[in-house]
Enzyme design. Structure first.
Site, short mmCIF file in Angstrom:
data_model
loop_
_atom_site.label_atom_id
_atom_site.label_comp_id
_atom_site.label_asym_id
_atom_site.label_seq_id
_atom_site.Cartn_x
_atom_site.Cartn_y
_atom_site.Cartn_z
N ASP A 1 -4.00 6.67 7.89
CA ASP A 1 -4.16 5.44 6.82
C ASP A 1 -5.08 5.80 6.71
O ASP A 1 -6.59 6.68 7.76
CB ASP A 1 -3.49 4.69 8.06
CG ASP A 1 -3.19 3.19 6.57
OD1 ASP A 1 -3.90 3.33 5.23
OD2 ASP A 1 -3.15 2.18 6.91
N GLU B 1 -1.42 -12.38 -2.67
CA GLU B 1 -0.89 -11.91 -1.50
C GLU B 1 -1.40 -10.25 -2.08
O GLU B 1 -0.40 -10.13 -2.67
CB GLU B 1 0.51 -12.60 -1.35
CG GLU B 1 1.22 -11.94 -2.77
CD GLU B 1 3.19 -12.35 -2.34
OE1 GLU B 1 3.19 -11.97 -0.97
OE2 GLU B 1 3.76 -12.63 -2.98
#
Length: 892
Positions: free
Chosen positions: A271, A635
């Site tokens: 990542d 969100e």
């Protein structure tokens, strides 16, 4: 204060950035075609040490002497390709999960794969193969388990159940990669491996302690399925630590499980900045050289670094130092490079194994009409009818008032990790006008709120000479940028260099958007100016401004919005103005592309008395359709936003925004039937709506055609058949702490309370019944497998889809789930039609995990339920029991 690039969420970076093959080794006639690995080994042997090290980052430079083009491993396509052409935008993955249709998800992934290859072909034409979004691999799917409704990235997943996530993950991987045994269309990369699902605020330093049972039973099954069954050729390791080890330096995850137990042969990518986190945040390594060595020796082959976003120099130096200090060997480097180059041969990016990728797709395939049809089908199948007191379907002659902040919204449809450039989106209001031409449909604007901001459409824009759209002018940097900048040098270089006075490209564009990747003559560092007029279609109050970063807007001849100091991933900056219909308001938006680009002009029609307007509209309407919910701004991934109910991208409450709840209560008080349409990526508290609304539809973030899909369900043209892939709770107070990864008390498998709506729930406009189950144990006994048969009957008067769900109820042993999904089939039945269904359960399906993390089929009494939802929830279905006499071990 701006967020450092290395901490920027990948979704933001992708949205901002949207703005020659090697010679094949000669073979003698009759010689067998070489494998990808043999070709990669031969290529790696020809590389110098410097060339080798430069290939370990996500930006791999060209090697001209060997004919190797540049390559960027950073490509995203969570639910649609992302590039400088209008791509097809599908429902957010949580919505795809709600379809309970893995065959559909496989088709969706196949469409996305085609468009990713089309964007790669465009990059070949423009010479931009080193930029994000141009590769033949993708960092998707996200198959983390959505264990807690507070997580802002749960929308990216396939829900809370390991079995459902596994089946959807396998479908996505197979659709993306294709069916050839050796070639790969686009490499799929399941992420984030492993035990990763919030909070966003602690993801870079979190040390997650998880039981062996939860690791094996909840957090790993979807990854195992995507790799072992789906054949995923890549995997992304996560930011967090697991039991003290960073996931990207974990011997348990990357060696013992991934390579040894699952026989994974592909490559591992980190990542973005997860390798940096090993040193900087986890403090697991004392310096950068030790950190890269820890990652590579554990099994990481490719490092994503946020510093590549600004073409920063020297990123391979930690590997050089690790070699010099003996922390790594050249054999370690070569092993990683063979895996990486083998993938490029398999996709056809490098010649020698298969036809080139450009022979199988072109830019003309991106956004094809047939792809849009699939997006509409996916949106229709994703919708879940939660409640219906008989008001739905709506009669075609009704007077319908669409209310709520999302009623005419379009940006909300896209969800996160999506391209601002997709097919023209259809709002719920516009969808109803199309689907119900005989009805009187009006939209009642809402007040100013956090969800405001939709792209200003071309229909409201005019160029200086009166054509639709805006005049865009691209000004190159006054000198060609260097291949790499010294750390922190980019901004200073731009200030010294400036921009050319004459535009390199002048053209008409439909709106304000970053499109430079399709312009070969425009440099990566440039300035863009859009100019023309804003022409409102109706008079009234508007919120107007820009979103993104590093941009300025002038309106009606005056400075209006300045985003040059804006934080990454913040809410759009909007100002409230009163506009007159038909008036031409001069507008100009400028931005500087400092390799990164990303800007958009947004607006929203609002009211200064929204509740009064709703009451007035109700007097002249037969039904109110309230479209409410969340957005992917609220969100989100590591967002610098703190508003009531939201912080840092995660939720702090499950309640609707207070102004939306007030809207629903005002609508109910009018006495007119109330239909609630919810757009969101995670659970919200629907207890009030369940009690007071006449109907509720869960629409998720449904993609480009979402509003039309909603309208078709409201009108009855489409019979809804989706099911909830999540448990809808009342409050976060009903759940364990967010940062606790123990599964006790979470998801339908372990939650002991009463949910507002259960996992698997969904209604239809027709009815179904089930025949008694017939159980057929395998030849070696029930522990070796079980075949389950039943018959489903459409007993209603409408055609419709049923999702037959098979749940397993285990022996009464401490720590095992209440019940667990072990099969599902979505079927379409005409009125009166019957169909026999078969489910084949193998030992893994029948197995459970003990406290030591060992998977086995346990002796004892079992029950199987097959029905339209979970057992005990009122769903139609049948159950039957059986006994297993002896235990059977199941391989990890």
């Amino acid at each position: 204060m701006t967020l450092p690039l290395q901490r920027m969420p990948r979704a933001v970076i992708l949205a901002l950035l949207l703005a020659v093959a090697p010679l094949a080794p000669a073979r003698d006639a009759g010689e067998a075609a070489p494998s990808a690995e043999r070709l990669a080994e031969a290529l790696v042997r020809q590389l110098t040490p410097d060339e080798k090290l430069a290939q370990l980052l996500n930006t791999a430079p060209a090697i001209p002497r060997l004919g190797v083009p540049s390559y960027n491993w950073w490509t995203e396509s969570l639910h649609g390709a992302m590039g400088s052409l209008p791509t097809t935008n599908f429902p957010e993955p949580i919505g795809l999960a709600a379809t309970f249709d893995d065959a559909l998800v496989r088709r969706v992934a196949g469409v996305i794969s085609t468009e990713v290859r089309g964007l790669h072909a465009l990059a070949r034409q423009t010479g931009r193969t080193g930029r994000i979004g141009t590769g033949l691999n993708t960092w998707s799917p996200n198959i983390n388990i959505f264990r807690d409704p507070r997580w802002g990235r749960g929308q990216e997943t396939y829900g809370e159940d390991p079995f459902l996530a596994a089946r959807m993950g396998v479908a996505y991987v197979r659709g993306m990669q294709g069916d050839h045994p050796e070639w790969i269309d686009v490499v799929a990369t399941p992420k984030h491996y492993a035990v990763h699902s919030g909070p966003e605020s602690t993801r870079h330093e979190a040390n997650v302690f998880v039981s062996r049972r939860d690791l094996e039973d909840t957090y790993l099954p979807a990854f195992r399925a995507a790799i072992v069954e789906g054949g995923a050729a890549s995997v992304m390791c996560a930011y967090n630590r697991v039991d003290g080890e960073p996931a990207c330096a974990s011997g348990l995850l990357l060696k013992d499980i991934l390579r040894d137990a699952w026989s994974f042969k592909g490559y591992v990518v980190s990542d973005c900045d997860a390798v940096t986190d090993i040193r900087k945040h986890h403090r697991f390594a004392p310096d950068a050289a030790t950190a890269v060595a820890a990652a590579m020796r554990a099994g990481v082959d490719n490092e994503c670094s946020g510093a590549t976003l600004t073409d920063t120099n020297g990123l391979a130096e930690p590997y050089r130092e690790a070699l010099a200090r003996g922390l790594l060997t050249m054999a370690d480097i070569d092993r990683a490079l063979v895996r990486l180059f083998a993938a490029r041969y398999r996709t056809g990016d490098l010649e020698g194994l298969r036809p080139p990728s450009t022979a199988t797709a072109s830019p003309g395939d991106v956004g094809a009409a047939a792809h849009g049809e699939t997006a509409l089908e996916a949106a229709e199948k994703s919708l879940v009818l939660l409640k219906n007191d008989g008001v739905l379907p709506l009669r075609e002659d009704l007077r319908i008032a669409v209310v709520g902040p999302l009623g005419d919204a379009t940006r909300v449809l896209r969800g996160n990790y999506s391209s601002p450039q997709s097919a023209p989106p259809v709002s719920a209001y516009e969808g109803l006008r199309r689907a119900m031409p005989q009805a009187q449909v009006r939209y009642v604007p809402f007040g100013e709120t956090y969800t405001d901001g939709d792209p200003v459409p071309s229909s409201a824009l005019r160029t200086p000479d009166g054509q639709p759209g805006l005049l865009a002018r691209y000004f190159n940097a006054a000198a060609a940028p260097p291949a790499r900048f010294a750390p922190g040098e980019l901004d200073a270089w731009i200030q010294r260099t400036g921009f050319e006075s004459a535009p390199a490209v002048t053209r008409i564009e439909p709106d304000v958007n970053s499109r430079s990747l399709d312009l070969a003559q425009v440099r990566d560092v440039h300035r863009v100016e859009w100019s023309g007029y804003l022409v409102p279609p109706e008079s009234g109050l508007y919120r107007l401004g820009i979103g993104g970063f590093n941009g300025e807007m002038e309106f009606d001849g005056q400075p209006f919005v300045d985003l040059r100091g804006a934080s990454w991933n913040s809410l759009p900056t909007l100002r409230t103005v009163r506009l007159e219909a038909g008036r031409r308001y001069p507008v100009k938006v400028t931005t500087e592309a400092r390799i990164l680009t990303g800007i958009g002009m947004l607006w929203k029609r609002v009211s200064d008395a929204p509740l009064d307007d709703i009451r007035a509209a109700a007097a002249d309407s037969d039904v109110l359709v309230a479209v409410v919910g969340l957005t992917s701004d609220l969100e989100a991934e590591e967002a610098p936003i703190e508003v009531p109910g939201f912080k840092g991208g995660d939720k702090t409450s499950l309640d609707l925004l207070a102004d939306q709840q007030a809207l629903l209560e005002a609508a109910r008080a009018t006495g007119k039937p109330l239909v609630v349409v919810l757009m969101n990526g995670s659970q919200v508290n629907l207890a009030w709506a369940k009690e007071h609304a006449d109907a509720i539809i869960e629409a998720w973030y449904p993609g480009q055609s979402g509003g039309l899909a909603v309208a078709k369900v409201l009108s009855g043209e489409v019979n809804p058949g989706g099911r909830l892939p999540l448990t809808f709770y009342r409050s976060v107070d009903d759940l364990p702490p967010f940062g606790d990864y123990d599964m006790r008390g979470r998801t339908y498998r372990y939650f002991e309370g009463s949910p507002v709506y259960p996992f698997g729930h969904g209604l239809s406009y027709t009815r179904f019944s089930y025949a008694p189950l017939r159980l057929e144990p395998a030849q070696g006994g029930a522990s070796e497998g079980m075949r389950v048969r039943t018959e489903v009957h459409n007993t209603g008067s409408r055609a419709g889809d049923e999702v037959a769900q098979l749940y397993l109820d285990f022996p009464d042993i401490e720590g095992l789930p209440r019940v667990a999904l072990r099969g599902f089939q979505r079927i379409a039945l005409a009125p009166g039609e019957r169909r026999t269904l078969e489910f084949d359960l193998d030992p893994r399906d029948l197995s459970a995990v003990d406290a030591q993390g060992e998977r086995q089929v346990l002796p004892g009494r079992y029950r199987i339920w097959v029905g339209g939802g979970q057992p005990g929830t009122g769903a139609a279905g049948q159950d039957a029991g059986f006994t297993i006499d002896h235990a059977r071990a199941v391989a990890r």
